[in-house]
Structure formats: C-alpha cells, structure tokens
Design a protein around this motif. Structure first.
Motif, PDB file in Angstrom:
ATOM      1  N   UNK A  20      81.361  61.667 -34.145  1.00 29.46           N
ATOM      2  CA  UNK A  20      80.344  62.212 -33.061  1.00 29.46           C
ATOM      3  C   UNK A  20      79.959  63.587 -33.358  1.00 29.46           C
ATOM      4  N   UNK A  21      80.172  63.986 -34.451  1.00 31.38           N
ATOM      5  CA  UNK A  21      79.474  65.364 -35.104  1.00 31.38           C
ATOM      6  C   UNK A  21      80.151  66.429 -34.356  1.00 31.38           C
ATOM      7  N   UNK A  22      81.493  66.214 -34.056  1.00 27.76           N
ATOM      8  CA  UNK A  22      82.279  67.267 -33.340  1.00 27.76           C
ATOM      9  C   UNK A  22      83.525  67.544 -34.245  1.00 27.76           C
ATOM     10  N   UNK A  23      83.309  68.389 -35.433  1.00 21.28           N
ATOM     11  CA  UNK A  23      84.403  68.549 -36.398  1.00 21.28           C
ATOM     12  C   UNK A  23      85.568  69.433 -35.576  1.00 21.28           C
ATOM     13  N   UNK A  24      84.944  70.260 -34.848  1.00 21.62           N
ATOM     14  CA  UNK A  24      86.026  71.363 -34.195  1.00 21.62           C
ATOM     15  C   UNK A  24      86.945  70.532 -33.491  1.00 21.62           C
ATOM     16  N   UNK A  25      86.605  69.760 -32.587  1.00 23.16           N
ATOM     17  CA  UNK A  25      87.443  68.929 -31.809  1.00 23.16           C
ATOM     18  C   UNK A  25      88.231  67.946 -32.825  1.00 23.16           C
TER      19      UNK A  25
END
Lengths: 321, 98
Positions: free
Chosen positions: A53-58
């Motif tokens: 989902x392109x949320x590497x931080x999460x």
C-alpha cells in the motif's frame, strides 16, 4: 506488462485472503500457542500489505512492534501462564460462580467490540467517497516542519499531541503491568554458548540499526517508534540471554529513562508555548533540532519501556524506594 | 540486458530453494529434519535472491544493505534453529528413525 499487473493482483488477493485466514486462526485456535504463532504471522503479512500500500513507515512499525515485540510479549505471557494452568486446582472461586463470571467476561468484550465495529462502520459509510485528505496541506507546510519525511513531520510536529499521548499510553501500560505483575523472578535458565554469542553479536548491531532508523527518520521511513522497537528487541535479547540490569540502576535511573520521553515532550511543549504562544508549536528555525532531541529521548524511553514490559515485573528492589 | 537475465535466473533459482525448504518443512517427519530443510534451503534461497536483487540495485550502498540483510538472516536463522532444536531435545522430542 499486462501479465505482470495480473500477477501483482493475484499476489495482493492471496495476501488479503492469507491475512483473513491467519486472523481466523489467531482468534479461533483451541491451542493458545497456535494462536500466538498465527498472530505473529498475521503481523508479518500485515507488514507486507503495508508495503504494497506504499506505507513503508507503517510497515516498519507493524513488523517491529506488531509482529516482533507484541509476539514476544504474548510468548512471555504464555510462558508465565504454564505453571498456573498445571497447579491451578486450588482456586477459591467455586465452579458455578466461575462459569457465570466467565459468561460475563465473554459477553462484555463482545458487546464492546460490536459497539466499536458499528461505530467504525458508520464512520466509514459517512466518509465522502473522494476525499483529498490532508496530503496537500502537509506537503505545502513540509518546509516549516524541520524534516523532509512527511510521516515524521506529521508525527512529531503537526500532530505531536498524538505521539505524546502514545508515549504516555505506553508508560501507563507498563505501570499497569508493574502493579499486577508478581515480582517472582522468572525461571533461570542457562543461555548456552550459542545464545550468548548471538546476544553479544546482535545487540551492538541492533543498537546501531536503532540509531540509523532514528537518524534516517528525518527524510525517509523510520523514526522514534521503529527505532525504539529495535532497541526494545535488543533489551529482550539481553534478558533472554541472562543479562541483568546493574543493581544500582534498577531504581531511580531506570524510572528516569522510562519517563524521560514523556517529560521531555511536555517540557518542550510548554517551552514552545512560552515562546510562540501555542502549545507544541515549534518555531520553524529550531524545529529540526527540537524534533531530533524529542526523537532521541523518545526512542530511549520507548525501547526501555518495551523491554520492561517483556520482563513484566518491576525490578526486585523497587519496593525499598 | 544480460544482467537482467542473470538476475532473473538467480531470483527464480532462489524461489525454487524457498519452495524446496517449505515442502521440507511440511513433509519431513520430525522437528529436527524440518529445521534442517528450512534453514539450509532458505539461507541459500535468500542468498540467491540477494545476489539477483543486487544486480538490479540502483547503487552500491543498496546492494551492500541487501548483503547485510542476508548476513543477519544467516546469523539469526542458524542461531534460532539451534535454539529450537536444543529446546526440543531438552523437552525429550525423540529423533526420527526409519
């Protein structure tokens, strides 16, 4: 190219179904250990989905905290449950009362869950179908935030409140665990040469990775919580390999490190209020250094709190204080 | 172009090792042989995938990070499989005999 897109769709669908299946296993396995292992796998799959989902931080936070440390906490709790279930016959509650109490214990969370789930459903249905969100506002104000990673800008600057409260929640969780946790020392076991060597090799690397995640958080995925989780993992590894905190550090120094994150946050928030008039409004010129200080102290506090949660009971001589 | 083909071959080879390790984990008779299949095959599989990905990496630093990940997994995988096997042995799980 078409075939590649199709392959990615298939992969995503498999991931989604895998996640649901693992969630089912985690909730409805009769064997508690299986549930825990399913939950850890659930966290790892969830991390992959966040990457998709392109949320590497999460994804980083999910892998480090959701799968790694929560899994370790569950396994530690599972290990502590074992002796109780073997000689738990001497419980004073009579079976009739216990069963009715059990019924209540099952229905109460179910009702709360139902309430939350219906609230969430209503909230999702009430959302506008095409919301732009706050992305444009974050990007237009990014230069004033002191960092170039939008996630860190939101967490430490624009929505610093949330992060402060998260750190306080973590501290409260530890206080709760310390209040109910018995101070019975866990069973001593010889770590053995392999675990000993592993801890000596890995702990310095983990500390370095933690520092890297902390530093890189200013302009790329990373930040205090991920760095703190890695530091916490180093602590867990040390505890498992039989290392002990130096007795002189168990009392006040430990408590100081545990609370340093919250204290620094509040002090900086009040100082900024005195300077700029608004609670936690960083002046853009100093924002960068303030965020770095906050993140460093928060990382230390989060890491030590997570390791302390894993140990589960206050250090033995804490009662003398 | 050539590096892309070499990379693809290495990635597929790595995936085959992973598949073999997983089949071993599911099909082998006891915890020790399962650990053997899992760690040996997966370590090699990850190594092949890391080399395959390094060929496509944008910079030397990125390839270096991939290599470090492989080293860490080797270290953690070997130690953890040893610990699992030791725990099983202490618990009295018998070795599988034909």
């Amino acid at each position: 190219m078409e075939a590649l897109a199709l392959l990615q769709d298939v992969f995503d669908i498999l991931l989604g179904f895998g996640l649901l299946w693992l969630a089912w296993l985690a909730l409805f396995s009769l064997d508690l250990f299986r549930s825990i292992v399913s939950f850890i796998s659930f966290g790892l799959l969830m991390a992959i989905i966040w990457v998709r989902l392109d949320a590497p931080d999460v994804a980083l936070a999910e892998a480090a905290i959701g799968a790694g440390l929560t899994g370790a906490l569950f396994l530690a709790a599972f290990a502590k449950l074992q002796p109780a279930s073997v000689n738990g016959k001497g419980s004073s509650i009579n079976p009739q009362k216990q069963s009715s109490r059990k019924q209540l214990l099952r229905w109460l969370p179910a009702l709360i869950m139902l309430w939350i789930a219906s609230g969430l459903t209503i909230a999702i249905l009430a959302l506008p179908p095409h919301a732009t969100g706050l992305t444009s506002e974050v990007t237009s104000n990014l230069t004033a935030s002191g960092v170039s990673n939008p996630v860190t800008a939101v967490l430490l600057n624009f929505r610093g409140y949330d992060t402060l409260l998260e750190i306080v929640v973590l501290l409260l969780a530890l206080l709760a665990v310390w209040s109910i946790g018995s101070s019975v020392p866990s069973i001593e076991s010889e770590p053995g040469p392999v675990l000993d060597t592993l801890s000596r090799l890995l702990v310095p690397i983990l500390i370095m990775v933690s520092a890297y995640l902390l530093w890189v958080g200013a302009h790329a995925p990373g930040g205090a919580f991920q760095a703190g989780a890695v530091l916490g993992a180093a602590g867990v590894l040390l505890v498992l390999s039989g290392w002990k905190l130096y007795p002189g550090l168990e009392g006040f120094p430990l408590r100081l490190v545990l609370t340093a994150g919250s204290i620094t946050f509040v002090v900086i928030a009040i100082l900024t209020m005195l300077v700029s008039g608004t609670f936690m409004q960083f002046p853009p010129a100093q924002a960068s250094i303030l965020i770095l200080i906050l993140e460093m102290v928060a990382t230390l506090s989060i890491g030590v709190t997570l390791a302390a949660l894993f140990i589960g009971s206050p250090p033995t001589d804490i009662k003398k204080l | 172009m050539l590096t892309e083909y070499v990379s693809a071959v290495l990635l597929v080879a790595g995936a085959i090792f992973y598949l073999a390790g997983t089949i071993g984990l599911l099909r082998f008779p006891d915890v020790y042989t399962r650990l053997h299949a899992l760690t040996k095959a997966d370590n090699l599989g990850l190594g092949l995938i890391v080399i395959g990905l390094s060929l496509q990496a944008s910079s030397f630093a990125a390839a270096g990070k991939l290599f470090l990940i492989w080293l860490l997994v080797l270290l953690a995988g070997a130690s953890v499989s040893h610990l699992v096997a030791r725990a099983a042995l202490h618990k009295g799980v018998h070795l599988w005999k034909r």
